[in-house]
Write an enzyme that holds these catalytic residues in place. Structure first.
Site, mmCIF file in Angstrom:
data_model
loop_
_atom_site.group_PDB
_atom_site.id
_atom_site.type_symbol
_atom_site.label_atom_id
_atom_site.label_comp_id
_atom_site.label_asym_id
_atom_site.label_seq_id
_atom_site.Cartn_x
_atom_site.Cartn_y
_atom_site.Cartn_z
ATOM 1 N N GLY A 34 70.709 84.953 94.204
ATOM 2 C CA GLY A 34 71.164 84.033 92.598
ATOM 3 C C GLY A 34 72.706 84.562 92.675
ATOM 4 N N HIS A 40 77.540 81.109 96.979
ATOM 5 C CA HIS A 40 77.125 80.231 97.661
ATOM 6 C C HIS A 40 76.669 78.535 98.054
ATOM 7 C CE1 HIS A 40 75.668 84.058 95.514
ATOM 8 N NE2 HIS A 40 75.417 84.354 96.496
ATOM 9 N N LEU A 190 84.292 85.951 95.992
ATOM 10 C CA LEU A 190 83.300 85.325 95.120
ATOM 11 C C LEU A 190 82.678 86.665 95.520
ATOM 12 C CD1 LEU A 190 83.620 81.566 95.006
ATOM 13 C CD2 LEU A 190 85.150 83.112 93.776
ATOM 14 N N SER A 192 78.999 87.821 93.135
ATOM 15 C CA SER A 192 77.862 87.617 92.100
ATOM 16 C C SER A 192 78.156 88.784 90.700
ATOM 17 C CB SER A 192 76.592 87.714 92.292
ATOM 18 O OG SER A 192 75.480 86.120 92.511
#
Length: 289
Positions: A34, A40, A190, A192
């Protein structure tokens, strides 16, 4: 805007996949924890290229977090993730977002996957047991979704290597596809965890990609020169705590000899403030240094 179908149980997910199979469709799985970003979404787009139906899993897996790591604070943004997928040009058909109780109904997995010796170096040395947890949850996801292909990002290179090794060793009927790293315009990979970075820390974090570029620029002189060039960038960034910068053979994850030739993979991990970041870059060594 098309929001993917939300699946929260193993039984419903298996029924969704069975229906797709009955319709003659192929299935791609994009496993995530997530906090989705454009990296993603690029994996989802890649899954769409490779299969008829794309399932994204969103699960913060407790087995892969050690004591003192950020399991409790790891971002959990399911509503925002569904919105991001819905707004993407290439979206998923379904999101499998189980609870920990759904994935581990006994409270803890009694049977786990042992990742082998490569899991004990680099990220595995810093995070003991991490890759056993990763492979265990990925094996469960493969068994639940039974995809034709699973898409992983190359940023987690050691993870992708070990998953590919598990698939080969256990004869799992799934193809592993590794998608390129997605970067910001300034080169930052990139992640999270980038959201943890304060503004000044984000500037400091650019040393990871800068060091990899320096290694690439020096690669004509061989692996030893490439590594030295990368390390020199960290000498200029004393506020960033380097964990490692190494060059390995991507086929074995063994360190590449100083005079090695052929394919290499430069891997770097460092802490910027309280945030630990990783990055990597493929290199080619045409001649011995």
């Amino acid at each position: 805007m098309t929001t993917p179908q939300l699946l929260t149980t193993v039984a419903v997910t298996r029924a969704f996949v069975r229906a797709a199979r009955a319709a003659g469709k192929t299935v791609a799985l994009v496993p995530t924890m997530g906090a989705l970003h454009d990296g993603h979404l690029s994996l989802v787009a890649r899954g769409r290229e490779l299969a008829d139906v794309v399932v994204v899993s969103i699960f913060v897996n407790p087995l892969q977090f050690g004591a003192g790591e950020d399991f409790d604070t790891y971002p959990r943004t399911l509503d925002a993730d569904l919105a991001a997928l819905g707004a993407a040009a290439e979206t998923a058909d379904a999101v499998f977002a189980p609870t920990a109780a759904e994935m581990y109904p006994a409270g803890a997995a009694q049977t786990t996957v042992h990742a082998g010796p490569v899991a004990n170096v680099l990220e595995g040395a810093v995070r003991p047991g991490h890759f056993d947890g990763v492979l265990t949850v990925v094996a469960k996801l493969f068994n639940i979704v039974q995809p034709d292909v699973a898409v992983f990002g190359r940023k987690d290179a050691q993870q992708a290597f070990l998953i590919t090794q598990m698939v080969a060793d256990l004869d799992l009927p799934v193809t592993i596809d590794q998608a390129p790293i997605v970067r910001e315009a300034d080169g930052l990979a990139l992640s999270s965890r980038n959201r943890y970075l304060a503004e000044d820390e984000r500037v400091l974090a650019l040393v990871l990609s800068s060091a990899l570029r320096a290694a690439a620029e020096a690669s004509a002189a061989g692996p030893a020169a490439a590594r030295a060039a990368g390390l020199a960038r960290f000498d200029q960034a004393p506020d960033v705590r380097l964990d490692y910068l190494v060059i390995v053979d991507p086929a074995t994850f063994e360190p590449l000899e100083d005079d090695g030739v052929g394919d290499g993979l430069a891997l770097v991990a460092a802490r910027v403030g309280a945030t630990r970041l990783i990055d990597n870059l493929a290199l080619t060594f045409a001649t011995a240094g």
